[in-house]
Write a protein that holds these residues in place. Structure first.
Motif, PDB file in Angstrom:
ATOM      1  N   LEU A  25      36.501  41.470  35.448  1.00 35.29           N
ATOM      2  CA  LEU A  25      36.315  42.794  35.302  1.00 35.29           C
ATOM      3  C   LEU A  25      35.692  43.647  36.226  1.00 35.29           C
ATOM      4  N   ASN A  26      35.347  42.692  37.367  1.00 36.48           N
ATOM      5  CA  ASN A  26      34.721  43.262  38.457  1.00 36.48           C
ATOM      6  C   ASN A  26      35.622  43.692  39.594  1.00 36.48           C
ATOM      7  N   THR A  27      36.274  44.913  38.978  1.00 36.49           N
ATOM      8  CA  THR A  27      37.332  45.485  40.012  1.00 36.49           C
ATOM      9  C   THR A  27      37.393  47.061  39.466  1.00 36.49           C
ATOM     10  N   ASP A  28      37.784  47.722  40.413  1.00 35.15           N
ATOM     11  CA  ASP A  28      38.101  49.352  40.195  1.00 35.15           C
ATOM     12  C   ASP A  28      39.559  49.446  39.954  1.00 35.15           C
ATOM     13  N   ASP A  29      40.586  48.649  40.087  1.00 33.23           N
ATOM     14  CA  ASP A  29      41.697  48.780  39.708  1.00 33.23           C
ATOM     15  C   ASP A  29      41.999  48.893  38.353  1.00 33.23           C
ATOM     16  N   PRO A  30      42.489  49.997  37.862  1.00 33.70           N
ATOM     17  CA  PRO A  30      42.771  50.306  36.271  1.00 33.70           C
ATOM     18  C   PRO A  30      43.785  49.389  35.841  1.00 33.70           C
ATOM     19  N   LEU A  31      44.592  48.953  36.891  1.00 34.29           N
ATOM     20  CA  LEU A  31      45.903  47.984  36.555  1.00 34.29           C
ATOM     21  C   LEU A  31      45.488  46.526  36.286  1.00 34.29           C
ATOM     22  N   GLU A  32      44.653  46.133  36.996  1.00 30.36           N
ATOM     23  CA  GLU A  32      43.882  44.750  36.851  1.00 30.36           C
ATOM     24  C   GLU A  32      43.186  44.870  35.620  1.00 30.36           C
ATOM     25  N   LYS A  33      42.301  45.905  35.264  1.00 31.97           N
ATOM     26  CA  LYS A  33      41.486  45.738  33.881  1.00 31.97           C
ATOM     27  C   LYS A  33      42.360  46.101  33.029  1.00 31.97           C
ATOM     28  N   GLN A  34      43.481  46.757  32.833  1.00 36.04           N
ATOM     29  CA  GLN A  34      44.627  46.644  31.987  1.00 36.04           C
ATOM     30  C   GLN A  34      45.024  45.320  31.640  1.00 36.04           C
ATOM     31  N   LYS A  35      45.346  44.472  32.783  1.00 40.88           N
ATOM     32  CA  LYS A  35      46.145  43.188  32.537  1.00 40.88           C
ATOM     33  C   LYS A  35      44.943  42.216  31.893  1.00 40.88           C
ATOM     34  N   VAL A  36      43.649  42.490  32.324  1.00 37.63           N
ATOM     35  CA  VAL A  36      42.581  41.615  31.810  1.00 37.63           C
ATOM     36  C   VAL A  36      42.673  41.659  30.510  1.00 37.63           C
ATOM     37  N   TYR A  37      42.372  42.845  29.810  1.00 41.95           N
ATOM     38  CA  TYR A  37      42.017  43.125  28.350  1.00 41.95           C
ATOM     39  C   TYR A  37      43.603  42.825  27.625  1.00 41.95           C
ATOM     40  N   LYS A  38      44.620  43.124  28.215  1.00 42.74           N
ATOM     41  CA  LYS A  38      45.886  42.764  27.580  1.00 42.74           C
ATOM     42  C   LYS A  38      45.957  41.164  27.346  1.00 42.74           C
ATOM     43  N   PHE A  39      45.694  40.356  28.452  1.00 46.08           N
ATOM     44  CA  PHE A  39      45.817  38.911  28.377  1.00 46.08           C
ATOM     45  C   PHE A  39      44.734  38.564  27.347  1.00 46.08           C
ATOM     46  N   ARG A  40      43.437  39.083  27.435  1.00 45.10           N
ATOM     47  CA  ARG A  40      42.484  38.774  26.418  1.00 45.10           C
ATOM     48  C   ARG A  40      43.179  38.820  24.954  1.00 45.10           C
ATOM     49  N   GLY A  41      43.457  39.939  24.581  1.00 41.82           N
ATOM     50  CA  GLY A  41      44.008  40.290  23.363  1.00 41.82           C
ATOM     51  C   GLY A  41      45.232  39.338  23.077  1.00 41.82           C
ATOM     52  N   ASP A  42      46.158  38.918  23.856  1.00 42.51           N
ATOM     53  CA  ASP A  42      47.328  38.068  23.647  1.00 42.51           C
ATOM     54  C   ASP A  42      46.912  36.530  23.270  1.00 42.51           C
ATOM     55  N   LEU A  43      45.775  36.118  23.930  1.00 50.33           N
ATOM     56  CA  LEU A  43      45.418  35.000  23.887  1.00 50.33           C
ATOM     57  C   LEU A  43      44.683  34.912  22.311  1.00 50.33           C
ATOM     58  N   ALA A  44      43.643  35.955  22.322  1.00 52.68           N
ATOM     59  CA  ALA A  44      43.134  36.066  20.926  1.00 52.68           C
ATOM     60  C   ALA A  44      43.806  35.834  19.682  1.00 52.68           C
ATOM     61  N   VAL A  45      44.957  36.597  19.852  1.00 54.61           N
ATOM     62  CA  VAL A  45      46.071  36.526  18.690  1.00 54.61           C
ATOM     63  C   VAL A  45      46.773  35.005  18.456  1.00 54.61           C
ATOM     64  N   ARG A  46      47.047  34.541  19.667  1.00 51.27           N
ATOM     65  CA  ARG A  46      47.237  33.071  19.927  1.00 51.27           C
ATOM     66  C   ARG A  46      46.328  32.252  18.923  1.00 51.27           C
ATOM     67  N   GLN A  47      45.175  32.526  19.143  1.00 46.51           N
ATOM     68  CA  GLN A  47      43.809  31.595  18.624  1.00 46.51           C
ATOM     69  C   GLN A  47      43.861  32.049  17.432  1.00 46.51           C
ATOM     70  N   GLY A  48      44.225  32.845  16.728  1.00 46.11           N
ATOM     71  CA  GLY A  48      44.103  33.589  15.317  1.00 46.11           C
ATOM     72  C   GLY A  48      42.618  34.116  15.055  1.00 46.11           C
ATOM     73  N   ASP A  49      41.970  34.675  16.240  1.00 41.18           N
ATOM     74  CA  ASP A  49      41.082  35.707  16.219  1.00 41.18           C
ATOM     75  C   ASP A  49      41.444  37.208  16.064  1.00 41.18           C
ATOM     76  N   HIS A  50      41.938  37.492  15.195  1.00 34.38           N
ATOM     77  CA  HIS A  50      42.747  39.049  15.308  1.00 34.38           C
ATOM     78  C   HIS A  50      41.681  40.241  15.485  1.00 34.38           C
ATOM     79  N   GLN A  51      40.389  39.869  15.132  1.00 35.87           N
ATOM     80  CA  GLN A  51      39.290  40.859  15.261  1.00 35.87           C
ATOM     81  C   GLN A  51      39.004  41.020  16.731  1.00 35.87           C
ATOM     82  N   LYS A  52      38.866  39.951  17.497  1.00 40.77           N
ATOM     83  CA  LYS A  52      38.707  39.498  18.900  1.00 40.77           C
ATOM     84  C   LYS A  52      39.925  40.407  19.699  1.00 40.77           C
TER      85      LYS A  52
END
Length: 325
Positions: A42-69
């Motif tokens: 998240l050490n970036t000023d690029d909005p697109l990069e931040k969007q990707k990071v949070y989106k990927f984190r959410g997708d991974l958490a769903v796969r792991q079954g941590d729906h609150q995360k």
């Protein structure tokens, strides 16, 4: 008439020498597995990069079954989605709705579904929305609402056998579980205030249809329609796709035997539900744009249910007991 009269003379000219273009060197970005989980991502000023990071984190958490995360990650992702990036926005909203469903947050899940409905502009959008609603209603036991969503799917995609099959399976489950009108209210999980008000007129109409005889008849309609559509589709199928169709056809035949409609009833219902099964109409029937607004429970009732009731089979053969199933 000259054969080549419609060709331009330039077609027969010798090709000009193409100017070669030197491409600049390109260094591909190499990413380690789960690189987006690192704090430095998240050490970036690029909005697109931040969007990707949070989106990927959410997708991974769903796969792991941590729906609150996952829900927290998707919420953060929303802040960085560009206004014109409707695809990612819809993907994130659907993810949030499904996370809320898993977390038992019914109202929030439906709120996210409502946000998705505002941007639905084509058949694919509305199909995804209705499938999402089906999963939400099933999770919370809202029988009438789930049936309404399935009926809308059948209205939107009338030549898709799997939506008809799913609607028929739901009717069959209602019969086998011995539910009656009182226990099958359209909004079983609605607030007590809404229940006291009696619900909307559409909900009351749906509740009136949730009795054994009408559910039995609707199940017959759905499985007959499923069988007709699958028989048409299997002519152009092969391999495992054909195997799935054949297997479903066999199960459909078995269910109809258990429902045991009279031969006259079977013939009457087949005539009603096969009226539009014309190859030309099946290719041309497309519902996009403004016509999406007409896809509702009422359109299903007018297009299918009212025609079925006009045959009179409910009075002659519809008084089946649930023990026959």
């Amino acid at each position: 008439m000259e054969i080549f009269a419609t060709f331009d003379d330039s077609v027969f000219l010798e090709a000009r020498d193409k100017v070669s273009v030197t491409l600049c060197s390109y260094n591909a970005k190499l990413c380690e597995p789960e690189w987006f989980c690192e704090n430095t991502a998240l050490n970036t000023d690029d909005p697109l990069e931040k969007q990707k990071v949070y989106k990927f984190r959410g997708d991974l958490a769903v796969r792991q079954g941590d729906h609150q995360k996952a829900l927290d990650a998707y919420s953060s992702c929303q802040e960085w989605i560009a206004d014109n990036n409707l695809t990612i926005r819809r993907d994130v909203l659907e993810g949030m709705a499904r996370c809320c469903t898993k977390l038992g947050q019914r109202d929030r899940a439906l709120d996210f579904a409502d946000l998705l409905s505002k941007d639905a502009s084509n058949t694919c959008h509305l199909t995804s929305l209705l499938l999402l609603k089906v999963s939400i209603y099933q999770h919370f036991g809202a029988v009438g609402s789930k049936m309404s969503a399935l009926q809308q799917l059948c209205s939107l995609l009338p030549f898709n056998p799997w939506h008809w099959y799913n609607l028929g399976q739901m009717c069959l489950q209602l019969l086998e579980s011995g539910r009656t009108t009182g226990s099958c209210s359209p909004e079983r999980c609605e607030s007590s205030e809404e229940q006291n008000d009696g619900g909307t007129e559409e909900q009351q109409q749906e509740a009136a249809e949730l009795n054994d005889s009408r559910i039995w008849l609707k199940a017959c309609v759905c499985f007959i329609r499923t069988r007709l559509l699958l028989r048409i589709l299997r002519q152009q199928q092969s391999s495992f796709v054909l195997q799935r169709t054949e297997s479903t056809l066999q199960m459909t035949d078995e269910v109809l035997q258990r429902l045991s409609p009279k031969e006259t009833t079977l013939q009457a219902l087949t005539e009603v539900v096969s009226e539009d099964l014309i190859p030309e109409k099946m290719r041309e029937d497309c519902q996009d744009g403004d016509s999406l607004a007409s896809v509702c429970v009422q359109s299903f009732r007018e297009r299918w249910w009212n025609k079925v009731l006009q045959t009179g089979v409910l009075q002659t053969d519809g008084l089946q007991t649930r023990t026959q199933c």
